[in-house]
Motif scaffolding. Structure first.
Motif, PDB file in Angstrom:
ATOM      1  N   THR A   1       0.814  -1.218   0.000  1.00 30.22           N
ATOM      2  CA  THR A   1       0.000   0.000   0.000  1.00 30.22           C
ATOM      3  C   THR A   1       0.846   1.266   0.000  1.00 30.22           C
ATOM      4  O   THR A   1       0.451   2.277  -0.579  1.00 30.22           O
ATOM      5  N   HIS A   2       2.019   1.211   0.651  1.00 29.61           N
ATOM      6  CA  HIS A   2       2.903   2.379   0.708  1.00 29.61           C
ATOM      7  C   HIS A   2       4.241   1.947   1.299  1.00 29.61           C
ATOM      8  O   HIS A   2       4.409   0.800   1.722  1.00 29.61           O
TER       9      HIS A   2
ATOM     10  N   ASP B   1       6.717   5.888  -3.960  1.00 25.12           N
ATOM     11  CA  ASP B   1       7.130   5.348  -2.661  1.00 25.12           C
ATOM     12  C   ASP B   1       8.292   4.366  -2.760  1.00 25.12           C
ATOM     13  O   ASP B   1       8.652   3.729  -1.771  1.00 25.12           O
TER      14      ASP B   1
ATOM     15  N   HIS C   1      -0.715  10.513   2.973  1.00 28.72           N
ATOM     16  CA  HIS C   1       0.140   9.955   4.032  1.00 28.72           C
ATOM     17  C   HIS C   1       1.558   9.814   3.494  1.00 28.72           C
ATOM     18  O   HIS C   1       2.536  10.166   4.170  1.00 28.72           O
ATOM     19  N   THR C   2       1.678   9.263   2.312  1.00 25.46           N
ATOM     20  CA  THR C   2       2.917   9.288   1.527  1.00 25.46           C
ATOM     21  C   THR C   2       2.527   9.668   0.102  1.00 25.46           C
ATOM     22  O   THR C   2       1.348   9.626  -0.271  1.00 25.46           O
TER      23      THR C   2
ATOM     24  N   SER D   1       0.917   6.452  -1.689  1.00 29.06           N
ATOM     25  CA  SER D   1      -0.086   5.618  -1.017  1.00 29.06           C
ATOM     26  C   SER D   1      -1.175   5.197  -2.004  1.00 29.06           C
ATOM     27  O   SER D   1      -1.697   6.015  -2.759  1.00 29.06           O
TER      28      SER D   1
ATOM     29  N   GLY E   1      -4.348   0.653   3.908  1.00 33.58           N
ATOM     30  CA  GLY E   1      -2.998   0.914   4.401  1.00 33.58           C
ATOM     31  C   GLY E   1      -3.034   1.916   5.532  1.00 33.58           C
ATOM     32  O   GLY E   1      -3.787   1.758   6.503  1.00 33.58           O
TER      33      GLY E   1
ATOM     34  N   HIS F   1      -3.807   5.148   4.921  1.00 34.46           N
ATOM     35  CA  HIS F   1      -4.552   6.297   4.406  1.00 34.46           C
ATOM     36  C   HIS F   1      -5.710   6.686   5.318  1.00 34.46           C
ATOM     37  O   HIS F   1      -5.955   7.870   5.571  1.00 34.46           O
TER      38      HIS F   1
ATOM     39  N   GLN G   1      -3.966  14.346   1.666  1.00 31.06           N
ATOM     40  CA  GLN G   1      -4.568  13.148   2.242  1.00 31.06           C
ATOM     41  C   GLN G   1      -6.070  13.329   2.438  1.00 31.06           C
ATOM     42  O   GLN G   1      -6.863  12.437   2.132  1.00 31.06           O
TER      43      GLN G   1
END
Length: 355
Positions: free
Chosen positions: A204-205, A229, A261-262, A265, A279, A281, A303
């Motif tokens: 997911t990330h 990522d 979040h990243t 993501s 993940g 998120h 986000q």
């Protein structure tokens, strides 16, 4: 049972969200953070003073534990795993987990042992070696809900490398999908092999990749991660998603880019069962729905924008990497909850920024 090797076609497509021409292996552009929030970079669990102590005290029983066999020691990182896996036994006390009630029946004891095995820091212990620990090990991966969510499993064995994140397995006729990485154990690998092995490993990330290399080597699976990522430890993943998506994994799985979040993501939407694997998120904590802004590594504003996009998807379940799973009554309830959450968070972080 032999491992499934049938391939699922991975393709970018235009549906639900606007998307550009998305190609693999091209770098994506960054986004400026819209809101200011206090952060703890690269850390997700608040470290206890005991974590750096390698002496005997760190592994001793916390005084907040109820008398009896099971206990939590001072190395707990407050990841919440045991509290949602075995709420009959564990609670939060003094900023960490603790046993508030010793298990009194076979089912509660099994839940406590499953939590013990899933604790990322081995902070759950017993006064005497549990004679039934092997039976508990055999229960992994654990079906989430055999009636409502057939073929979806919680892998357990959370890894400290991913700050205690959960990993899940989807049994799929065109190849099983492992979502994020549990701690690698051969015992768990053999159980997953009995279920058909792993064809795809969807990450997911970048925070929750843990032992992805070991799982890849064990099952020769195709790892999928967004290019935004990719880091040194994931440079060799087989499939790097690029652009804004969304992408399809076969006919019934959609990969949704949810930056924030990243940068990279991505959520996995399993359409037949209306599940969104989020993940980091979006998750449910003991205090309610959350995006864990303190640990945001890219952009809180982005986000929240990505959470708002989820209103366009028809799902009833949120299964996060951290925290509790959420089952909504229907898509109407889901949308009402998410709309209220996003509106409240926009207002909160805008006011913080303007101070």
């Amino acid at each position: 049972m032999a491992m499934s090797t049938k391939a699922i076609n991975l393709a970018s497509f235009s549906s639900v969200f606007p998307s550009s021409l998305d190609k693999l292996n091209k770098p994506s552009k960054g986004v400026q953070n819209s809101f200011w929030v206090p952060r703890i970079p690269l850390v997700k669990a608040v470290q206890s003073p005991a974590e750096s102590d390698t002496g005997r005290w760190a592994k001793q029983r916390r005084p907040q534990n109820a008398d009896g066999d099971f206990f939590v020691d001072h190395t707990c990182i407050d990841c919440d795993t045991c509290r949602w896996m075995a709420p009959q036994v564990f609670t939060r006390a003094g900023g960490m987990s603790a046993v508030y009630k010793q298990p009194t029946c076979k089912q509660d004891r099994l839940k406590a042992l499953q939590a013990l095995l899933s604790c990322p820091t081995n902070s759950i212990r017993t006064e005497v070696p549990p004679p039934d620990i092997l039976e508990a090990q055999k229960t992994f991966p654990i079906p989430i809900d055999e009636k409502k969510l057939p073929g979806v499993y919680h892998c357990g064995y959370h890894s400290s490398k991913s700050y205690g994140a959960s990993s899940y397995l989807i049994i799929h006729p065109d190849g099983n999908i492992l979502i994020d990485s549990p701690k690698f154990t051969e015992r768990l690998a053999r159980k997953i092999e009995e279920l058909g092995g792993v064809c795809y490993m969807f990450l997911t990330h970048k925070d929750d990749v843990a032992d992805h290399g070991k799982w890849s080597k064990r099952f020769s699976c195709n790892r999928i991660l967004h290019s935004g990522d990719v880091e040194a430890c994931t440079a060799d993943v087989e499939t790097k998603l690029d652009g804004n998506g969304p992408w399809r994994l076969g006919q019934d799985i959609m990969l949704i880019h949810t930056p924030g979040h990243t940068e990279g993501s991505v959520c996995l939407f399993y359409m037949p069962l209306k599940i969104l694997f989020t993940g980091d998120h979006l998750l449910m904590r003991e205090s309610g729905l959350d995006i864990v802004a303190m640990y945001n590594r890219y952009s809180v504003g982005t986000q929240l924008d990505s959470v708002k996009k989820l209103l366009n998807l028809d799902f009833n379940w949120v299964i996060p990497g951290h925290g509790r799973r959420i089952e909504f009554k229907d898509v109407g309830e889901k949308n009402a909850v998410l709309e209220a959450f996003v509106e409240e968070k926009y207002a909160h972080y805008s006011s913080v920024k303007n101070k």
